[in-house]
Design a protein around this motif. Structure first.
Motif, mmCIF file in Angstrom:
data_model
loop_
_atom_site.group_PDB
_atom_site.id
_atom_site.type_symbol
_atom_site.label_atom_id
_atom_site.label_comp_id
_atom_site.label_asym_id
_atom_site.label_seq_id
_atom_site.Cartn_x
_atom_site.Cartn_y
_atom_site.Cartn_z
ATOM 1 N N ARG A 171 0.843 -1.206 0.000
ATOM 2 C CA ARG A 171 0.000 0.000 0.000
ATOM 3 C C ARG A 171 0.875 1.251 0.000
ATOM 4 O O ARG A 171 0.627 2.200 -0.737
ATOM 5 C CB ARG A 171 -0.923 0.001 1.216
ATOM 6 C CG ARG A 171 -1.900 1.160 1.186
ATOM 7 C CD ARG A 171 -2.899 1.087 2.293
ATOM 8 N NE ARG A 171 -3.397 -0.277 2.367
ATOM 9 C CZ ARG A 171 -4.047 -0.791 3.395
ATOM 10 N NH1 ARG A 171 -4.296 -0.062 4.442
ATOM 11 N NH2 ARG A 171 -4.464 -2.039 3.384
ATOM 12 N N THR A 172 1.919 1.249 0.826
ATOM 13 C CA THR A 172 2.829 2.392 0.886
ATOM 14 C C THR A 172 3.589 2.549 -0.428
ATOM 15 O O THR A 172 3.783 3.668 -0.907
ATOM 16 C CB THR A 172 3.813 2.232 2.065
ATOM 17 O OG1 THR A 172 3.067 2.014 3.260
ATOM 18 C CG2 THR A 172 4.693 3.451 2.217
ATOM 19 N N ILE A 173 3.989 1.434 -1.013
ATOM 20 C CA ILE A 173 4.689 1.482 -2.304
ATOM 21 C C ILE A 173 3.801 2.159 -3.341
ATOM 22 O O ILE A 173 4.241 3.057 -4.068
ATOM 23 C CB ILE A 173 5.100 0.069 -2.774
ATOM 24 C CG1 ILE A 173 6.198 -0.492 -1.874
ATOM 25 C CG2 ILE A 173 5.553 0.101 -4.235
ATOM 26 C CD1 ILE A 173 6.511 -1.953 -2.117
ATOM 27 N N ILE A 174 2.545 1.749 -3.409
ATOM 28 C CA ILE A 174 1.613 2.319 -4.392
ATOM 29 C C ILE A 174 1.395 3.806 -4.143
ATOM 30 O O ILE A 174 1.348 4.603 -5.081
ATOM 31 C CB ILE A 174 0.279 1.551 -4.374
ATOM 32 C CG1 ILE A 174 0.496 0.130 -4.899
ATOM 33 C CG2 ILE A 174 -0.783 2.270 -5.204
ATOM 34 C CD1 ILE A 174 -0.665 -0.812 -4.648
ATOM 35 N N GLU A 175 1.294 4.192 -2.872
ATOM 36 C CA GLU A 175 1.097 5.605 -2.554
ATOM 37 C C GLU A 175 2.322 6.441 -2.892
ATOM 38 O O GLU A 175 2.207 7.535 -3.436
ATOM 39 C CB GLU A 175 0.767 5.762 -1.063
ATOM 40 C CG GLU A 175 -0.604 5.272 -0.690
ATOM 41 C CD GLU A 175 -0.827 5.225 0.815
ATOM 42 O OE1 GLU A 175 0.065 5.644 1.595
ATOM 43 O OE2 GLU A 175 -1.903 4.762 1.225
ATOM 44 N N GLY A 203 -5.050 -1.728 -6.746
ATOM 45 C CA GLY A 203 -3.653 -1.414 -7.047
ATOM 46 C C GLY A 203 -2.732 -2.564 -6.703
ATOM 47 O O GLY A 203 -1.823 -2.906 -7.467
ATOM 48 N N GLU A 204 -2.944 -3.180 -5.553
ATOM 49 C CA GLU A 204 -2.129 -4.330 -5.156
ATOM 50 C C GLU A 204 -2.367 -5.506 -6.104
ATOM 51 O O GLU A 204 -1.425 -6.192 -6.493
ATOM 52 C CB GLU A 204 -2.439 -4.733 -3.717
ATOM 53 C CG GLU A 204 -1.945 -3.741 -2.692
ATOM 54 C CD GLU A 204 -2.376 -4.089 -1.278
ATOM 55 O OE1 GLU A 204 -3.274 -4.937 -1.094
ATOM 56 O OE2 GLU A 204 -1.792 -3.509 -0.342
ATOM 57 N N GLY A 243 10.068 -8.593 -6.686
ATOM 58 C CA GLY A 243 9.657 -9.392 -5.538
ATOM 59 C C GLY A 243 9.004 -8.561 -4.452
ATOM 60 O O GLY A 243 8.112 -9.036 -3.742
ATOM 61 N N CYS A 244 9.424 -7.327 -4.320
ATOM 62 C CA CYS A 244 8.840 -6.436 -3.305
ATOM 63 C C CYS A 244 7.409 -6.044 -3.634
ATOM 64 O O CYS A 244 6.664 -5.609 -2.754
ATOM 65 C CB CYS A 244 9.677 -5.160 -3.167
ATOM 66 S SG CYS A 244 11.312 -5.427 -2.482
ATOM 67 N N LEU A 245 7.009 -6.191 -4.885
ATOM 68 C CA LEU A 245 5.676 -5.761 -5.308
ATOM 69 C C LEU A 245 4.603 -6.833 -5.116
ATOM 70 O O LEU A 245 3.419 -6.541 -5.195
ATOM 71 C CB LEU A 245 5.700 -5.332 -6.775
ATOM 72 C CG LEU A 245 6.673 -4.221 -7.136
ATOM 73 C CD1 LEU A 245 6.551 -3.889 -8.621
ATOM 74 C CD2 LEU A 245 6.468 -2.991 -6.289
ATOM 75 N N ILE A 246 5.010 -8.055 -4.884
ATOM 76 C CA ILE A 246 4.048 -9.152 -4.751
ATOM 77 C C ILE A 246 3.458 -9.166 -3.348
ATOM 78 O O ILE A 246 4.172 -9.105 -2.358
ATOM 79 C CB ILE A 246 4.722 -10.502 -5.079
ATOM 80 C CG1 ILE A 246 5.173 -10.500 -6.540
ATOM 81 C CG2 ILE A 246 3.771 -11.651 -4.795
ATOM 82 C CD1 ILE A 246 5.976 -11.702 -6.936
ATOM 83 N N THR A 247 2.144 -9.245 -3.302
ATOM 84 C CA THR A 247 1.406 -9.295 -2.045
ATOM 85 C C THR A 247 0.659 -10.626 -1.981
ATOM 86 O O THR A 247 -0.036 -10.981 -2.940
ATOM 87 C CB THR A 247 0.387 -8.137 -1.977
ATOM 88 O OG1 THR A 247 1.087 -6.916 -2.154
ATOM 89 C CG2 THR A 247 -0.343 -8.108 -0.668
ATOM 90 N N LYS A 248 0.792 -11.337 -0.877
ATOM 91 C CA LYS A 248 0.113 -12.630 -0.745
ATOM 92 C C LYS A 248 -1.402 -12.486 -0.814
ATOM 93 O O LYS A 248 -2.079 -13.281 -1.442
ATOM 94 C CB LYS A 248 0.520 -13.319 0.553
ATOM 95 C CG LYS A 248 1.940 -13.811 0.534
ATOM 96 C CD LYS A 248 2.286 -14.539 1.809
ATOM 97 C CE LYS A 248 3.753 -14.940 1.756
ATOM 98 N NZ LYS A 248 4.176 -15.636 2.941
ATOM 99 N N GLU A 249 -1.933 -11.485 -0.134
ATOM 100 C CA GLU A 249 -3.378 -11.262 -0.121
ATOM 101 C C GLU A 249 -3.671 -9.800 -0.456
ATOM 102 O O GLU A 249 -3.791 -8.959 0.433
ATOM 103 C CB GLU A 249 -3.947 -11.622 1.245
ATOM 104 C CG GLU A 249 -3.791 -13.090 1.579
ATOM 105 C CD GLU A 249 -4.373 -13.451 2.929
ATOM 106 O OE1 GLU A 249 -5.279 -12.730 3.411
ATOM 107 O OE2 GLU A 249 -3.918 -14.442 3.503
#
Length: 120
Positions: A58-62, A106-107, A95-101
């Motif tokens: 979320r912080t990355i996207i913001e 955006g995620e 790899g930092c952009l992948i979110t398990k859930e």
């Protein structure tokens, strides 16, 4: 830290412009420019990775709403990818952009892109 953040932000804009100009590296002049700037670009990618690994998606996207564009342009540039070091750092960033859930569109979009970059 604030100074690092400002430097990363200005560098981010600079490299987004460079990546747009570099495109697919189709001219000799562009290829030479990539080779000339590649060490600095690799250092920038390392800084991006060091920043991303400390953030949730979320912080990355913001903070970096166009991170997918920056990494996609990097992925499609054969002169950048010709170097193992570039590939390694790029993989770390992805790899930092992948979110398990994923909790937001955006995620979800970042997850889809990291798994299937050809669709963007």
């Amino acid at each position: 830290m604030a100074q690092d953040s400002v430097g990363l932000s200005s560098g981010y804009q600079f490299w987004m412009r460079k990546l747009s100009v570099w495109g697919q590296a189709s001219t000799l002049e562009t290829q030479q420019d990539i080779c000339h700037h590649l060490p600095q670009f690799q250092e920038f990618l390392r800084q991006i990775y060091e920043t991303l690994k400390e953030m949730d998606s979320r912080t990355i996207i913001e903070r970096f709403p166009t991170i997918g564009q920056l990494l996609a342009k990097t992925c499609w540039n054969p002169f950048i990818l010709a170097y193992d070091e570039s590939q390694k750092i790029l993989t770390w960033c992805l790899g930092c952009l992948i979110t398990k859930e994923p909790q937001s569109s955006g995620e979800s979009k970042l997850n889809s892109w990291t798994r299937h970059p050809e669709i963007f």
